[in-house]
Each structure stands twice: as C-alpha cells, then as structure tokens.
Design an enzyme around this catalytic site. Structure first.
Site, short mmCIF file in Angstrom:
data_model
loop_
_atom_site.label_atom_id
_atom_site.label_comp_id
_atom_site.label_asym_id
_atom_site.label_seq_id
_atom_site.Cartn_x
_atom_site.Cartn_y
_atom_site.Cartn_z
N GLY A 164 0.83 -1.19 0.00
CA GLY A 164 0.00 0.00 0.00
C GLY A 164 0.87 1.24 0.00
CB CYS A 165 0.11 4.67 1.08
SG CYS A 165 0.89 6.27 1.27
CG PHE A 166 5.95 5.22 -0.14
CD1 PHE A 166 5.31 6.42 0.09
CD2 PHE A 166 6.70 5.11 -1.30
CE1 PHE A 166 5.40 7.48 -0.80
CE2 PHE A 166 6.82 6.16 -2.20
CZ PHE A 166 6.15 7.36 -1.94
CD1 TRP A 167 4.19 8.96 2.30
CD2 TRP A 167 2.07 9.66 2.44
NE1 TRP A 167 4.03 9.98 1.40
CE2 TRP A 167 2.74 10.44 1.46
CE3 TRP A 167 0.73 9.92 2.70
CZ2 TRP A 167 2.11 11.46 0.76
CZ3 TRP A 167 0.11 10.94 2.00
CH2 TRP A 167 0.79 11.70 1.04
CE1 TYR A 211 -4.05 7.32 2.21
CE2 TYR A 211 -2.09 7.22 3.58
CZ TYR A 211 -2.95 6.63 2.69
OH TYR A 211 -2.71 5.34 2.28
#
Length: 181
Positions: free
Chosen positions: A10-13, A160
């Site tokens: 998913g999102c690397f954040w 987010y």
C-alpha cells in the site's frame, strides 16, 4: 550488523511510519521498485504505467528485533488479501510484495507469507481474498522524493495520516508493544 528488507504494502507513508515506531529499526527509506522505468517520479508511479510499487527499504538490527518480527509487522500493517490496492488506494503501485536479495531472504519471506495465511485465515493465491503478496527478486530501488521521507512525522495532522496511517501505526505498536520505540 544490520539487515535490509524491501517491501511494499500500500502507501509507503504507512509502512514508513509503522516501522519507525519499532525499536531496532535504524532506517526506513520510501521509494519505488519492481517496475520498468528508471528513476521514476511519484507522479509517474501514480499512473500505474511504470510497473513500480510504492515500497520501503527497512534496515534493522536483528540482535534487537528479529527478522520474523519485521516481517510479521509487515503483514499486520496492511491487508495482504487485497489485490493491487489497500483501502481506497488503488492500482498496481499499491500491491503487496516482498523483494528479496538472496535465497535466504526469499525463504524468510515465504515463511512469513505462510504465517500470514494462518493469521488471515486465507490461502496463498493470485485472487482477491487470498494472500496475494508477491515474492520477487529485488531490482533497482529508487528513493522517493524528499517530501515522502518520514512523511507521517512531518505531517501528523494531514487527513490521510490521521485516517489511514495513524491506525496502522497504533495497530503495530499494540501487537508488538515489546518492540515499541
């Protein structure tokens, strides 16, 4: 001595923030791997046309935190049953994947995926609802732009981060409390 794993979920954040919350992790670098385009930008990766996944390069001390914990945390912070997406983040750039540098890493990754199949009560497969995490050889890894590095810490009130990243960080901290930084 340290070890480094490159993983995508998913999102690397979210991955970046959750791994930074664990003792023994010395470095987390957000970046792109698994694709065809050299030196892609975030905007290019977001189109899905480069073939790259948003990934993190996690460096840790195995004397402080076992490789199995690093990998089990990976399967805790994302849903490996979602094919090419995590929640509302959709596209192949959000796929679940582990990129190995050696046969030893490949074996560790395969064992972790099998443990995840038991935890998520789903077989390993290629369809939504199964453990779709791919295990692939690591090719080139390209660091993401500076503003993506440690994004959660730099932007804790961003929508987010509050809605998606913070719950994942909290889930990892709760499950692996003995390793919380």
């Amino acid at each position: 001595m340290t070890e480094t794993y490159v993983i995508a979920g998913g999102c690397f954040w979210c991955l970046d923030a959750a791994y930074r919350a664990l003792r023994g992790v010395s470095s987390v670098v957000s970046g792109y791997t698994g694709g065809r385009r050299p030196h892609p930008t975030y905007e290019q990766v977001c189109t899905g046309a480069t073939g790259h996944a948003e990934a993190v390069k996690v460096t840790f001390d195995p004397e402080v935190i076992a490789p199995e914990i690093i990998l089990d945390a990976f399967f805790t912070m994302h849903d490996p049953r979602q094919l090419n997406h995590q929640g509302a983040d959709r596209g192949t750039q959000y796929r679940s994947a582990m990129f190995y540098e050696s046969d030893e890493q490949r074996a560790l990754f395969e064992a972790a995926r099998e443990r995840a199949a038991e935890i998520w009560d789903a077989p390993v497969g290629d369809e939504e609802g199964t453990i779709v995490t791919r295990i692939e050889p690591l090719g080139d890894f390209y660091d993401a732009e500076d503003y993506h590095q440690d994004f959660f810490a730099k932007n804790p009130t961003q929508g987010y981060c509050l809605a998606v990243a913070a719950p994942k960080v909290n889930k990892v901290r709760a499950r692996f409390a003995q390793y919380a930084a």
